[in-house]
Write a protein that holds these residues in place. Structure first.
Motif, PDB file in Angstrom:
ATOM      1  N   ALA A   1      33.083  50.700  43.031  1.00  0.00           N
ATOM      2  CA  ALA A   1      33.640  50.406  44.387  1.00  0.00           C
ATOM      3  C   ALA A   1      33.287  48.911  44.428  1.00  0.00           C
ATOM      4  N   LYS A   2      32.100  48.401  44.104  1.00  0.00           N
ATOM      5  CA  LYS A   2      31.375  47.013  43.999  1.00  0.00           C
ATOM      6  C   LYS A   2      32.360  46.203  43.242  1.00  0.00           C
ATOM      7  N   ILE A   3      32.932  46.624  42.412  1.00  0.00           N
ATOM      8  CA  ILE A   3      33.650  45.582  41.475  1.00  0.00           C
ATOM      9  C   ILE A   3      34.976  45.493  42.089  1.00  0.00           C
ATOM     10  N   LEU A   4      35.527  46.608  42.339  1.00  0.00           N
ATOM     11  CA  LEU A   4      36.973  46.465  42.765  1.00  0.00           C
ATOM     12  C   LEU A   4      36.861  45.509  44.219  1.00  0.00           C
ATOM     13  N   ASP A   5      35.794  45.801  45.074  1.00  0.00           N
ATOM     14  CA  ASP A   5      35.771  44.997  46.376  1.00  0.00           C
ATOM     15  C   ASP A   5      35.618  43.444  45.948  1.00  0.00           C
ATOM     16  N   ALA A   6      34.658  43.126  44.973  1.00  0.00           N
ATOM     17  CA  ALA A   6      34.456  41.682  44.615  1.00  0.00           C
ATOM     18  C   ALA A   6      35.861  41.202  44.031  1.00  0.00           C
ATOM     19  N   ALA A   7      36.645  42.048  43.191  1.00  0.00           N
ATOM     20  CA  ALA A   7      37.749  41.488  42.636  1.00  0.00           C
ATOM     21  C   ALA A   7      38.766  41.363  43.621  1.00  0.00           C
ATOM     22  N   ALA A   8      38.777  42.208  44.774  1.00  0.00           N
ATOM     23  CA  ALA A   8      39.794  42.158  45.555  1.00  0.00           C
ATOM     24  C   ALA A   8      39.798  40.944  46.679  1.00  0.00           C
ATOM     25  N   GLY A   9      38.396  40.514  46.889  1.00  0.00           N
ATOM     26  CA  GLY A   9      37.939  39.125  47.712  1.00  0.00           C
ATOM     27  C   GLY A   9      38.461  37.943  46.563  1.00  0.00           C
ATOM     28  N   LEU A  10      38.010  38.075  45.442  1.00  0.00           N
ATOM     29  CA  LEU A  10      38.658  37.096  44.556  1.00  0.00           C
ATOM     30  C   LEU A  10      39.784  36.538  44.652  1.00  0.00           C
ATOM     31  N   VAL A  11      40.850  37.795  44.515  1.00  0.00           N
ATOM     32  CA  VAL A  11      42.273  37.661  44.489  1.00  0.00           C
ATOM     33  C   VAL A  11      42.747  37.284  45.821  1.00  0.00           C
ATOM     34  N   ALA A  12      42.081  37.765  47.000  1.00  0.00           N
ATOM     35  CA  ALA A  12      42.656  37.184  48.412  1.00  0.00           C
ATOM     36  C   ALA A  12      42.183  35.733  48.468  1.00  0.00           C
ATOM     37  N   ARG A  13      41.158  35.250  47.782  1.00  0.00           N
ATOM     38  CA  ARG A  13      40.943  33.831  48.082  1.00  0.00           C
ATOM     39  C   ARG A  13      41.758  32.991  47.085  1.00  0.00           C
ATOM     40  N   ARG A  14      41.974  33.428  45.945  1.00  0.00           N
ATOM     41  CA  ARG A  14      42.485  32.593  44.786  1.00  0.00           C
ATOM     42  C   ARG A  14      43.660  32.947  44.220  1.00  0.00           C
ATOM     43  N   GLY A  15      44.119  34.174  44.764  1.00  0.00           N
ATOM     44  CA  GLY A  15      45.230  34.706  43.841  1.00  0.00           C
ATOM     45  C   GLY A  15      44.965  35.461  42.509  1.00  0.00           C
ATOM     46  N   VAL A  16      46.195  36.189  41.851  1.00  0.00           N
ATOM     47  CA  VAL A  16      45.774  36.971  40.617  1.00  0.00           C
ATOM     48  C   VAL A  16      45.228  35.876  39.560  1.00  0.00           C
ATOM     49  N   ASP A  17      45.758  34.599  39.436  1.00  0.00           N
ATOM     50  CA  ASP A  17      45.321  33.768  38.470  1.00  0.00           C
ATOM     51  C   ASP A  17      43.871  33.451  38.482  1.00  0.00           C
ATOM     52  N   GLY A  18      43.399  33.644  39.616  1.00  0.00           N
ATOM     53  CA  GLY A  18      41.695  33.158  39.872  1.00  0.00           C
ATOM     54  C   GLY A  18      40.811  34.472  39.555  1.00  0.00           C
ATOM     55  N   LEU A  19      41.530  35.380  39.055  1.00  0.00           N
ATOM     56  CA  LEU A  19      40.794  36.717  38.885  1.00  0.00           C
ATOM     57  C   LEU A  19      40.041  36.246  37.276  1.00  0.00           C
ATOM     58  N   SER A  20      38.554  36.419  37.634  1.00  0.00           N
ATOM     59  CA  SER A  20      37.930  35.931  36.415  1.00  0.00           C
ATOM     60  C   SER A  20      36.973  37.164  36.238  1.00  0.00           C
ATOM     61  N   MET A  21      36.784  37.582  34.968  1.00  0.00           N
ATOM     62  CA  MET A  21      35.803  38.782  34.696  1.00  0.00           C
ATOM     63  C   MET A  21      34.338  38.182  34.891  1.00  0.00           C
ATOM     64  N   ALA A  22      33.984  37.061  34.484  1.00  0.00           N
ATOM     65  CA  ALA A  22      32.552  36.717  34.893  1.00  0.00           C
ATOM     66  C   ALA A  22      32.340  36.648  36.226  1.00  0.00           C
ATOM     67  N   GLU A  23      33.127  36.042  36.989  1.00  0.00           N
ATOM     68  CA  GLU A  23      33.160  35.825  38.249  1.00  0.00           C
ATOM     69  C   GLU A  23      33.045  37.149  39.008  1.00  0.00           C
ATOM     70  N   VAL A  24      33.964  37.976  38.852  1.00  0.00           N
ATOM     71  CA  VAL A  24      33.913  39.361  39.377  1.00  0.00           C
ATOM     72  C   VAL A  24      32.462  40.080  39.205  1.00  0.00           C
ATOM     73  N   ALA A  25      32.075  40.147  37.776  1.00  0.00           N
ATOM     74  CA  ALA A  25      30.666  40.695  37.593  1.00  0.00           C
ATOM     75  C   ALA A  25      29.672  39.776  38.296  1.00  0.00           C
ATOM     76  N   ALA A  26      29.809  38.798  38.503  1.00  0.00           N
ATOM     77  CA  ALA A  26      28.504  37.998  39.139  1.00  0.00           C
ATOM     78  C   ALA A  26      28.756  38.422  40.837  1.00  0.00           C
ATOM     79  N   ALA A  27      29.695  38.489  41.266  1.00  0.00           N
ATOM     80  CA  ALA A  27      30.012  39.033  42.538  1.00  0.00           C
ATOM     81  C   ALA A  27      29.586  40.213  42.957  1.00  0.00           C
TER      82      ALA A  27
END
Length: 187
Positions: A16-42
């Motif tokens: 749940a935390k991972i999907l929330d973090a990934a959804a937030g990154l996609v919302a801010r930057r689009g799918v091209d901004g989806l970085s595994m390292a940034e999702v993990a950190a978030a």
């Protein structure tokens, strides 16, 4: 039932935390901004956890789509009316199309990626479920109508590639919603 593997509670929380973090990154930057390292950190988890759980960036993107699709299907199958059971078929069809439009706009970059991955990618399991549900509602609302092709016609404007193209040209979601209403009223 014994064969069904249950997710550990800590794994479910991490998911749940991972999907929330990934959804937030996609919302801010689009799918091209989806970085595994940034999702993990978030999400506060290790990058290895992401790779073990989702495989790669595309696996994570598909998990985001799947999560939202499961919520959407639960809403139209058993949620409250008018999207769920209990409303008149036309009202349910209208609520369904509006909710699907909103869901498509919200995840447009992800759905665009998924629907263009292969020639018939759009017509997978989610489309079959949407089509079957809408065809059932059309058959109830307009007995004798050819519900299958009519459901295709109502779903066509919600194809991610077409919707993305039209939105980039300046068409608004409100205009798409109005057009869907007009098509539905014509049944």
């Amino acid at each position: 039932m014994d064969a069904v593997r249950r997710e550990r509670s800590d794994a479910a929380r991490n998911r749940a935390k991972i999907l929330d973090a990934a959804a937030g990154l996609v919302a801010r930057r689009g799918v091209d901004g989806l970085s595994m390292a940034e999702v993990a950190a978030a999400a506060g988890v290790g990058v290895g956890t992401l790779y073990r759980r989702f495989g790669d960036r595309s696996g994570l993107a598909y998990a985001l789509i799947d999560e939202r699709e499961r919520e959407f299907q639960a809403a139209f199958v058993g949620g409250p009316p008018p999207l769920g059971p209990g409303a008149e078929p036309r009202e349910r069809a209208r609520a369904f199309l509006h909710a699907l439009l909103e869901r498509t706009v919200d995840q447009l970059d992800l759905l665009l990626m998924a629907e263009t991955a292969a020639p018939l990618a759009r017509f997978g399991g989610a489309y079959r479920a949407h089509h079957a549900h809408l065809a059932m509602l059309i058959a109830q609302a307009a007995p004798g109508a050819d519900a299958g092709p009519l459901a295709d016609a109502l779903l066509a404007p919600l194809a991610a590639p077409l919707l993305a193209h039209r939105l980039r040209e300046g068409l608004t979601a409100d205009r798409v919603r109005s057009a869907l209403d007009a098509l539905l009223a014509g049944l």
